[in-house]
Design a protein around this motif. Structure first.
Motif, PDB file in Angstrom:
ATOM      1  N   TYR A 263       0.576  -1.278   0.421  1.00 26.35           N
ATOM      2  CA  TYR A 263       0.100  -0.275  -0.141  1.00 26.35           C
ATOM      3  C   TYR A 263       0.694   0.870  -0.163  1.00 26.35           C
ATOM      4  O   TYR A 263       0.375   2.640  -0.269  1.00 26.35           O
ATOM      5  N   GLY A 349      -5.927   6.157   2.638  1.00 24.87           N
ATOM      6  CA  GLY A 349      -4.910   5.926   2.220  1.00 24.87           C
ATOM      7  C   GLY A 349      -4.389   4.965   2.012  1.00 24.87           C
ATOM      8  O   GLY A 349      -4.010   4.272   1.127  1.00 24.87           O
ATOM      9  N   HIS A 352      -5.979   2.705  -0.610  1.00 26.31           N
ATOM     10  CA  HIS A 352      -6.063   3.243  -2.150  1.00 26.31           C
ATOM     11  C   HIS A 352      -6.671   2.100  -2.406  1.00 26.31           C
ATOM     12  O   HIS A 352      -6.158   1.106  -2.762  1.00 26.31           O
ATOM     13  N   ILE A 437     -11.606   5.031  -2.791  1.00 29.35           N
ATOM     14  CA  ILE A 437     -10.265   5.134  -1.982  1.00 29.35           C
ATOM     15  C   ILE A 437      -8.885   6.567  -3.129  1.00 29.35           C
ATOM     16  O   ILE A 437      -8.038   5.156  -3.491  1.00 29.35           O
ATOM     17  N   LEU A 438      -8.333   7.941  -2.347  1.00 25.19           N
ATOM     18  CA  LEU A 438      -7.389   7.272  -3.440  1.00 25.19           C
ATOM     19  C   LEU A 438      -5.709   7.570  -2.232  1.00 25.19           C
ATOM     20  O   LEU A 438      -5.801   7.537  -1.685  1.00 25.19           O
ATOM     21  N   PRO A 439      -4.489   7.858  -2.790  1.00 20.60           N
ATOM     22  CA  PRO A 439      -3.679   7.077  -2.334  1.00 20.60           C
ATOM     23  C   PRO A 439      -3.260   8.491  -1.490  1.00 20.60           C
ATOM     24  O   PRO A 439      -2.627   7.157  -0.449  1.00 20.60           O
TER      25      PRO A 439
END
Length: 482
Positions: A263, A349, A352, A437-439
């Motif tokens: 991740y 994050g 993500h 969900i974005l990084p």
């Protein structure tokens, strides 16, 4: 405020709120109108208190007949510990059905000591109410249903307990089953075939698990492997290892490395419960156990390509840590989460690429402005269901169509939060948006809620590009760990 537009393709008319025609991303009113006929329940704003409210109107081209006296009953806790919630829901219902307007609405207090809900149901029957809105809780819903069903009076309850759903009793709250159904629909459209769930051993977890089983059956995919865990780091670690089958996926000769590339996080996850003050504990707990995931391409994918989670707070941090350890990552697995995640998606994050469902805020904006103008405070989310139920009841009553056939119309209704449909079994299907969900944390809308009911649409290309192609591991049947 309201305009009437001819739709030649179906030879019918559609009504919409002129000032709120595009109050949601991806919204396409022309498409919705051409596909079928809806009942618009959304609120418009403007003008003073006496003129700003737009009473919901049927989108059918048939002129409403004189319905006569069709009364609506409203059962809410107006006294007792839930009185504040009940009062705000009563305000929302009155916004949809103002006093002195057709149809009349009788209000009953379920908070009275000594069987207030059952007494209210009997009073609704005595008043001649053709349909009852409420009550609020699951227990009261069951009590009221027992009385109303003997008189064939439909009930639109405000509970989110899907176990209360049955023919003639509709659960209007947003249920875990609704959320999971939407997630599974989108995941299947993306090409996911093998579902699993790792859930807390509590009421929410079991509701999500049951919803996943139902959704997989409806989607014609194999039954999911559902595992429940206790509130301890040891149990989460052990059961995630069992669910992911990491011991059989990693070659025995591999040497574990402390490097984690699953991740991209170096400081550990920060999964915060929005109703708790334990964010520091959550973060520190997640750092107690450093990731030992092997950055080795020889580790094969887990026996599922979609994983439903339901935790928040410290336990979600622990789950994320174990997912890293056991190489359950976004390169092969689409992680799915509940609507609750929207409240703290900025802290996720490390997940993500994961999806969760939510309503669009713009869809609700007209109702919020109208409620604030009338009551000088913002509406709480639970008031939405009271408004929708009252608006739906009023529109059908004015057409003399308060019956199961019209309540369960196949094209559904457009409410404060978008499209919903009452099923004959008492369940309610809702069109929900899919957020990714974005990084760096936060959610991006990648699949807007549809404005008509149809088979699942294809997943947008930008969603597919966020992860690697889906692996197709052979699923080994396994039982839920004890």
């Amino acid at each position: 405020m309201v305009s009437q537009t001819s739709v030649s393709s179906v030879g019918r008319f559609a009504l919409h709120c002129r000032h709120e025609r595009a109050d949601g991303k991806g919204m396409n009113w022309k498409l919705a109108c051409m596909a079928s006929v809806f009942l618009a329940l959304g609120a418009c704003s403007g003008g003073d208190d006496s003129s700003s409210h737009i009473t919901p109107t049927s989108l059918s081209g048939n002129n409403a007949t004189s319905p006569g006296e069709q009364r609506i009953g409203l059962i809410l806790p107006l006294s007792g510990p839930l009185a504040r919630i009940g009062a705000r829901m009563h305000d929302a219902a009155r916004l949809a059905l103002p006093s002195g307007k057709m149809p009349p609405m009788d209000v009953f207090d379920s908070g009275v000591a000594g069987g207030g809900a059952t007494k209210a149901a009997s009073e609704a029957i005595a008043a001649g109410d053709r349909l009852v809105l409420g009550p609020l809780t699951a227990g009261e819903t069951a009590q009221v249903a027992e009385i109303l069903q003997g008189q064939n009076i439909p009930e639109l309850a405000f509970t989110s307990d899907v176990q209360q759903a049955r023919p003639g009793v509709w659960v209007m709250g947003v249920t875990p089953e609704q959320q999971v159904r939407r997630l599974v629909e989108a995941a299947v459209a993306e090409g996911r075939k093998h579902f699993a769930a790792f859930l807390p051993d509590n009421a929410l977890g079991h509701a999500l698990g049951e919803g996943l089983e139902v959704a997989c059956q409806e989607a014609n995919v194999e039954p999911p492997n559902v595992v429940f865990h206790a509130d301890s780091a040891e149990d989460i670690s052990q059961k995630m290892a069992t669910l992911s089958e990491i011991s059989t996926r990693r070659p025995q000769q591999d040497t574990l490395s402390p490097i984690d590339v699953s991740y991209g996080g170096e400081e550990g996850p920060s999964a915060i419960n929005p109703v708790s003050d334990s964010s520091d504990d959550a973060a520190s707990s997640s750092q107690k156990k450093p990731s030992t995931a092997a950055a080795n391409p020889s580790v094969t994918p887990p026996p599922f390509d979609a994983l439903l989670l339901g935790d928040t707070g410290i336990n979600l941090a622990r789950v994320i840590t174990e997912m890293k350890t056991d190489q359950v990552n976004s390169s092969t697995v689409r992680v799915l989460g509940p609507m609750l995640w929207r409240s703290f998606d900025g802290k996720l994050g490390d997940l993500h690429g994961a999806w969760y469902v939510a309503f669009g805020q713009k869809q609700r904006s007209g109702y919020v402005r109208q409620y604030q103008a009338m009551y000088h405070q913002a509406p709480s989310p639970v008031t939405d269901f009271a408004y929708d139920a009252a608006a739906l009841a009023g529109a059908l009553a004015r057409q003399d169509k308060l019956d199961t056939e019209n309540l369960t119309r196949s094209d559904g209704f457009i409410g404060v939060n978008g499209l919903f449909k009452l099923r004959t079994d008492g369940r309610v299907t809702r069109e929900l948006g899919i957020y990714q969900i974005l990084p760096g944390g936060g959610g991006q809308l990648i699949l807007p809620a549809s404005q008509m009911f149809h088979p699942a649409a294809s997943v947008p290309q930008k969603a597919k590009e966020a992860v690697s192609p889906v692996a197709s591991p052979k699923v080994k049947k396994s039982t839920t760990p004890s």
